[in-house]
Design an enzyme around this catalytic site. Structure first.
Site, mmCIF file in Angstrom:
data_model
loop_
_atom_site.group_PDB
_atom_site.id
_atom_site.type_symbol
_atom_site.label_atom_id
_atom_site.label_comp_id
_atom_site.label_asym_id
_atom_site.label_seq_id
_atom_site.Cartn_x
_atom_site.Cartn_y
_atom_site.Cartn_z
ATOM 1 N N TYR A 152 0.810 -1.221 0.000
ATOM 2 C CA TYR A 152 0.000 0.000 0.000
ATOM 3 C C TYR A 152 0.848 1.277 0.000
ATOM 4 C CZ TYR A 152 -4.355 -2.491 1.025
ATOM 5 O OH TYR A 152 -5.451 -3.296 0.961
ATOM 6 N N LYS A 218 2.150 -13.911 5.932
ATOM 7 C CA LYS A 218 2.162 -14.917 4.864
ATOM 8 C C LYS A 218 3.620 -15.271 4.576
ATOM 9 C CE LYS A 218 -0.220 -17.187 1.792
ATOM 10 N NZ LYS A 218 -0.958 -18.389 2.165
ATOM 11 N N ASP A 270 -3.888 -17.045 5.681
ATOM 12 C CA ASP A 270 -5.083 -17.760 5.197
ATOM 13 C C ASP A 270 -5.664 -18.654 6.288
ATOM 14 O OD1 ASP A 270 -2.433 -18.578 3.773
ATOM 15 O OD2 ASP A 270 -3.446 -20.462 4.206
ATOM 16 N N ASP A 294 -6.060 -5.179 6.227
ATOM 17 C CA ASP A 294 -7.200 -4.586 5.534
ATOM 18 C C ASP A 294 -8.291 -5.644 5.359
ATOM 19 O OD1 ASP A 294 -8.798 -2.884 4.138
ATOM 20 O OD2 ASP A 294 -7.534 -2.755 2.360
#
Ligand code: NAI
Length: 404
Positions: A152, A218, A270, A294
């Site tokens: 971002y 991740k 996840d 987010d």
């Protein structure tokens, strides 16, 4: 700015708040003025009740967003920014981001100028709200989302551009395979910014007596960025919180941690989405990178019935801007249909961060009680029988009356 009796200070990582702090606010655009108008009297009532008139907030509006532009000023005038920086704590309504006009988003400008690096979103269930899961009350988490970097940060090059061609060429020299027609975006995760985000999350857990902080990343795929985020998070826990917080992996096998120690573990992003649905009661504070955060914060809010019941804060070191989690809702603006719940809870969160916990708790309790009474705005009522549907202003008044 000269310090006055009304100036909030910041010492030893805490706000030092006088009995009559001056707090700047701006209502923002769309439904912003309606939800702000419904909220401030609720906060005043809670402060009055909690402190018997010995404390009060002196609200003052600063120009920003549509109202500033209408007055011939910039969207976010430099003086407004200075005032917020000087007063340290401010509260705002949602603001419209003009598309294609060359204006930067007010939120991005505030975040960058004040280095508001932690987006904080507590998510919990309020009985009376319709939620899509069987046991929404099992979820009660505070999400700390890094607010300044990751994909971002805006380092992006469109496909076919000179920059994209140049960068792709460089990367190909290093052995990367990149198609000619690719756009490129850069993911930036730094040690300093990962550490300060995790530090803030662990401090919050310690302050609130929350026993678990989970680093969400991740890192199995993106080792140099997401994996590093988790590693730096554990590093700061070991270096700065010895005896108060401990990485789960450092506990001798089978030994439960001492009661007052925060356990820090981590989850692949996840898996975290599954765990939030399948075993939400296990989690307390979640600390994560910008993109994961987010997605995760909106998913968590949906699980308890939506953004209308989740507050938001953007925290820096010694400066904080509080704002609801929804946007300006232009489709319902000016009609008294907006739910001021997120704005009211955002105010409660502000009171908590100020250390005015007794008042913050009163706001939350009154909000919960109003919903339990079956009194709510149209979006939450959703055609259910036995519900009294209130306008934005009526709901604010109902909550203010419920302050105990
Ligand atoms: P939005 O949150 O404004 O609206 C999405 C949907 O939710 C709409 O159907 C709206 O009516 C409904 N909704 C939102 N808040 C509500 C409330 N308090 N009570 C009842 N219903 C509510 O998101 P959207 O449409 O994507 O964005 C509209 C504008 O808001 C854009 O200009 C966007 O940039 C801005 N925005 C600003 C934010 C901020 O200032 N922090 C955050 C998100 C969007």
């Amino acid at each position: 700015m000269a310090k006055t009796a009304s100036t909030i200070d910041w010492r030893d990582e805490r706000y030092v708040v006088p009995d009559r702090p001056a707090i700047p606010f701006f209502p923002g655009d769309g439904i912003g003025p309606e939800v702000m108008a419904a909220t401030l009297p609720v906060l005043d009532a809670a402060v009055q009740r909690a402190y018997g008139g010995t404390r009060a907030i002196d609200w003052f509006e600063v120009p920003a967003a549509g109202r500033a532009v209408a007055a011939g000023l910039d969207l976010l005038p430099a003086r407004t920014l200075d005032t917020i920086r000087d007063h340290r704590i401010a509260i705002k309504g949602p603001t419209m981001t003009p598309v294609g006009s060359g204006h930067r988003s007010i939120n991005v400008a505030l975040r960058q100028a004040l280095d508001l690096y932690a987006n904080v979103r507590p998510v919990r269930y309020f009985p009376g709200v319709t939620a899509p899961v069987v046991n929404p009350a099992a979820l009660d988490v505070v999400i700390f989302r890094e607010n300044t970097e990751d994909v971002y940060a805006g380092i992006e090059y469109a496909n076919g551009s000179d920059h994209a061609r140049h960068l792709a060429g460089l990367l190909r020299d290093w052995g990367a395979r990149i198609p000619d027609d690719a756009g490129l975006g850069i993911k930036v995760i730094s040690r300093l910014k990962s550490r300060r985000l995790v530090r803030a999350a662990v401090r919050h857990a310690l302050d609130k007596g929350i026993r678990r902080v989970t680093l969400v990343h991740k890192g199995n795929i993106m080792k140099a960025t997401e994996g590093a985020f988790a590693a730096w998070g554990y590093e700061v826990v070991r270096q700065e919180f010895a005896g108060r917080a401990v990485p789960a992996g450092d506990l001798p096998h089978g030994t439960p941690p001492p009661d007052d120690v925060v356990v820090v573990d981590d989850r692949i992003a996840d898996a975290m989405f599954q765990d939030l649905l399948l075993a939400p009661q296990r989690f307390g504070v979640l600390a994560t990178t910008n993109l994961n955060g987010d997605y995760l914060s909106d998913a968590a809010a949906a699980q308890v019935g939506g953004l209308g019941v989740a507050p938001g804060a953007n925290l820096g070191d010694g400066v904080a801007v509080f704002e609801p989690t929804h946007g300006t809702a232009p489709d319902i603006a000016g009609q008294g249909l907006a739910n001021p719940g997120s704005m009211i809870l955002t105010g409660a969160l502000m009171l908590e961060v100020m250390g005015w916990t007794e008042a913050g708790t009163r706001v939350m309790d009154a909000f919960a009680a109003t919903l339990r009474d079956g009194r709510m705005t149209r979006d939450l009522a959703a055609g259910r029988p036995g519900i009294t549907v209130l306008t934005t202003g009526e709901f604010g008044q109902a909550v203010a009356r419920r302050i105990g």
